[in-house]
Design an enzyme around this catalytic site. Structure first.
Site, short mmCIF file in Angstrom:
data_model
loop_
_atom_site.label_atom_id
_atom_site.label_comp_id
_atom_site.label_asym_id
_atom_site.label_seq_id
_atom_site.Cartn_x
_atom_site.Cartn_y
_atom_site.Cartn_z
N CYS A 39 0.04 -40.62 -22.24
CA CYS A 39 -0.20 -40.97 -23.63
C CYS A 39 0.56 -42.24 -23.97
O CYS A 39 1.18 -42.87 -23.13
CB CYS A 39 0.26 -39.84 -24.54
N SER A 76 -0.96 -42.26 -6.06
CA SER A 76 -0.72 -43.57 -5.45
C SER A 76 0.48 -43.50 -4.52
O SER A 76 1.42 -42.75 -4.75
CB SER A 76 -0.45 -44.60 -6.55
N GLY A 131 3.79 -38.36 -20.64
CA GLY A 131 4.14 -38.05 -19.26
C GLY A 131 3.63 -36.70 -18.80
O GLY A 131 2.76 -36.09 -19.42
N GLU A 132 4.19 -36.26 -17.69
CA GLU A 132 3.86 -34.96 -17.11
C GLU A 132 5.14 -34.32 -16.57
O GLU A 132 5.93 -35.00 -15.90
CB GLU A 132 2.87 -35.10 -15.93
N ASP A 136 2.50 -28.70 -21.11
CA ASP A 136 3.87 -29.05 -20.74
C ASP A 136 4.61 -29.66 -21.93
O ASP A 136 5.84 -29.67 -21.97
CB ASP A 136 3.88 -30.00 -19.54
#
Length: 610
Positions: free
Chosen positions: A2, A376, A78-79, A102
């Site tokens: 976000c 990645s 984030g995560e 989360d």
């Protein structure tokens, strides 16, 4: 993933400041194209742009926790990869959850542990928390600084956001660049010093840090750092540990309610992650999609150089066939690269490296059509000491950041009086000495081991932030999330103390990682020598960027005239300079075109002092 925006002020009522907060939040709509949210109170105002990845209904933000007279507000980007374990732990402490997100876990973690909540997280994150009862704003950032977070203090106010443009959208923050900011731009290039925002009095929360603000002032706390200790594991234990950590972090980072894909260059790092992810996909009866980048006429134009040994595409096909992925090769020509050159600059709010970042942005634009999340291989070279500089004496013994040894041409085209004022050599040396002064050397190490540890520290704390920043901005500009398993802080902590001779076992860069991928990748892929991110070799690109630069030089109102030796730059653009030609000329012109457009688009005011 976000975009976050916020504002706290201990002497002004913010409850009626919706219009300002809206401008701040909408400046980063690209980071969160799926939803928008606002929360305002007397002393704090939070905005949020959402890219939905987990729990579409339950993860709406800003999110509030209320209990009696206690109100806590969160805006978060984030995560948390360990949010399921944290949720179970918090439930055991009596917490009750209304969603599966989360975001709610992070909020309840703050309720339970206050500022120490960051010590419980495994993930990539940047957040702002307003604690009404304590009258406190907390800004926190993940261990390695994968997700960005900037702030500016203006009188009794603190303004913060995911990107600098959020702050510039606030009426208290002006686009001013002073001597230090210019020294960053022309002395350090795109490898910005962590903590500095280049614009005057705009700061960055560093990775592994949090900052708290109250009416009395602010306090910065470092909650994570690299700690040196003797590595006691034998080679096989080291290999098993690395393999186990990678398997765990890849499994965690595949969690999403949206499609997940992989970036694949055919190199060791991305190929290994693709193989681990592909195995997980096959176990669930799914096919992993992979993506690579190539350039028009690359077969004709490719030239081997210091960092690029061979072309990626044959290796990409080899890995894709081995893993069983559905592969997509995205091909660009010079016209498209030139047409989008300014997008990475707009994404970062600062001039970028140029064509390399443009192609990355274009790749993510294509990937976004099919997915929302990608894995990645970024950061493997930094944490596994994979660059050639780690074993070359010229770089090991240099009293300068190794990547700057070949970075002098851009600053050479400045006017003599500007160079004299900026004192770039002294500035680079000061920043280098600051970094070296932080290094936790291990007592008893031999001189070569100290140099290699120093090189490792410089790459992890000074070069890697640029690589992560580049990837975050290029991807989030398209509303696309990129996860970086090699940045799992547990892996970074472990590898920090693995000696270089073990990391390069077998006399090959990242030899220990190659062993960890035994049985995961074919031997020819495991043993492929490092080849850097691809770049176009098409001479048409240099022609196009040269024409653009000449047009700028012919414009008497172009703002860059205040900084550069126009005659010197003209010779480079006309191909008449011996000091800047070929790839060097392209890098110079890429950068100067962006600097000019940045000065103009952002309305930058320069303060160089006497």
């Amino acid at each position: 993933m976000c975009g976050i925006a916020g504002w706290a002020d201990w002497s002004k009522d913010l409850s009626e400041e919706r219009s300002v907060l809206t401008e701040m939040t909408r400046s980063i709509a690209h980071r969160g194209p799926d939803a928008e949210g606002f929360w305002l109170s007397k002393r704090a105002a939070f905005g949020h742009r959402r890219l939905i990845v987990i729990d579409p209904e339950g993860g709406k933000q800003p999110m509030l926790y209320r209990d009696g007279d206690q109100t806590i507000a969160l805006t978060y980007n984030g995560e948390l990869y360990n949010y399921r374990e944290l949720r179970r732990e918090l439930e055991g402490k009596g917490h009750r959850f209304k969603t599966h997100s989360d975001t709610e876990v992070l909020l309840h973690s703050y309720v339970e542990w206050k500022e120490d909540c960051v010590r419980h997280f495994n993930g990539i994150y940047a957040f702002g928390i307003w604690d009404e009862q304590r009258g406190q704003l907390m800004l926190g950032r993940d261990h390695l600084g994968v997700k960005p977070l900037f702030f500016a203090k203006r009188g009794s106010a603190v303004i913060f956001g995911s990107e600098i443009k959020v702050l510039l959208a606030h009426p208290l923050v002006e686009a001013v660049v002073d001597r230090e900011g210019l020294a960053e731009l022309f002395g350090m290039g795109a490898m910005r010093t962590p903590g500095l925002g280049v614009f005057k009095d705009i700061e960055e929360v560093k990775g592994g840090h949090y900052v708290t603000f109250t009416a009395e002032g602010s306090r910065t706390t470092r909650y994570w750092k690299l700690v040196s200790r003797k590595h006691t594991d034998d080679t096989e234990t080291t290999v098993r540990t690395i393999r186990s950590l990678l398997e765990d972090t890849v499994e965690r980072q595949l969690i999403a309610d949206k499609p997940v894909v992989c970036m694949l260059s055919g190199g060791l790092d991305s190929s290994g992650l693709t193989a681990l992810a592909g195995k997980n996909f096959h176990a669930h009866g799914k096919t992993l999609h992979t993506y690579s980048i190539d350039f028009v006429n690359n077969d004709r134009d490719f030239e081997q150089d210091f960092l690029r040994r061979d072309q990626d595409e044959p290796w990409v096909r080899r890995v894709s066939g081995h893993v069983g992925t559905e592969h997509h090769s995205v091909v660009f020509g010079p016209d498209k690269l030139i047409a989008h050159l300014l997008e990475p600059m707009r994404a970062r709010d600062l001039p970028s490296v140029g064509e390399i970042e443009t192609s990355l942005y274009l790749l993510f634009t294509e990937m976004k059509k099919d997915a929302t999340v990608a894995l990645s291989g970024e950061s493997a070279d930094e944490v596994f000491s994979g660059y050639p500089w780690f074993y070359q004496e010229t770089y090991l013994n240099a009293e300068i950041f190794p990547w700057l040894l070949n970075f002098g041409y851009t600053s050479d085209v400045l006017k003599a009086e500007i160079r004299d004022r900026l004192q770039l050599e002294a500035y680079r040396k000061r920043r280098f000495q600051e970094a070296v002064g932080e290094i936790p050397f291990l007592e008893g190490e031999e001189e070569l081991e100290r140099k290699q540890r120093q090189m490792s520290y410089l790459f992890i704390t000074r070069f890697l932030p640029y690589m992560l920043d580049r990837k975050d901005r290029a991807s989030m500009m398209t509303g696309f999330e990129v996860r970086v398993p090699f940045c799992d802080y547990r892996l970074v902590e472990y590898l920090w103390n693995v000696p270089f001779e073990v990391k390069s076992i077998g006399h090959i860069e990242k030899g220990i990682l190659r062993r960890a991928f035994e049985g995961v990748l074919p031997d020819d892929v495991r043993n492929r020598r490092k080849s850097a991110y691809p770049t176009t070799k098409d001479k048409a690109y240099l022609d196009l960027i040269s024409r653009w630069m000449l047009d700028i030089l012919h414009d008497p109102d172009a703002p860059i005239h205040a900084l550069i030796d126009a005659g010197r730059v003209r010779r480079i653009a006309e191909g008449k300079s011996l000091e800047g030609s070929g790839a060097d000329a392209r890098a110079i012109l890429d950068y100067l075109v962006q600097v000019n457009c940045w000065l103009k688009e952002y309305g930058v005011k320069l303060e160089l002092g006497a």
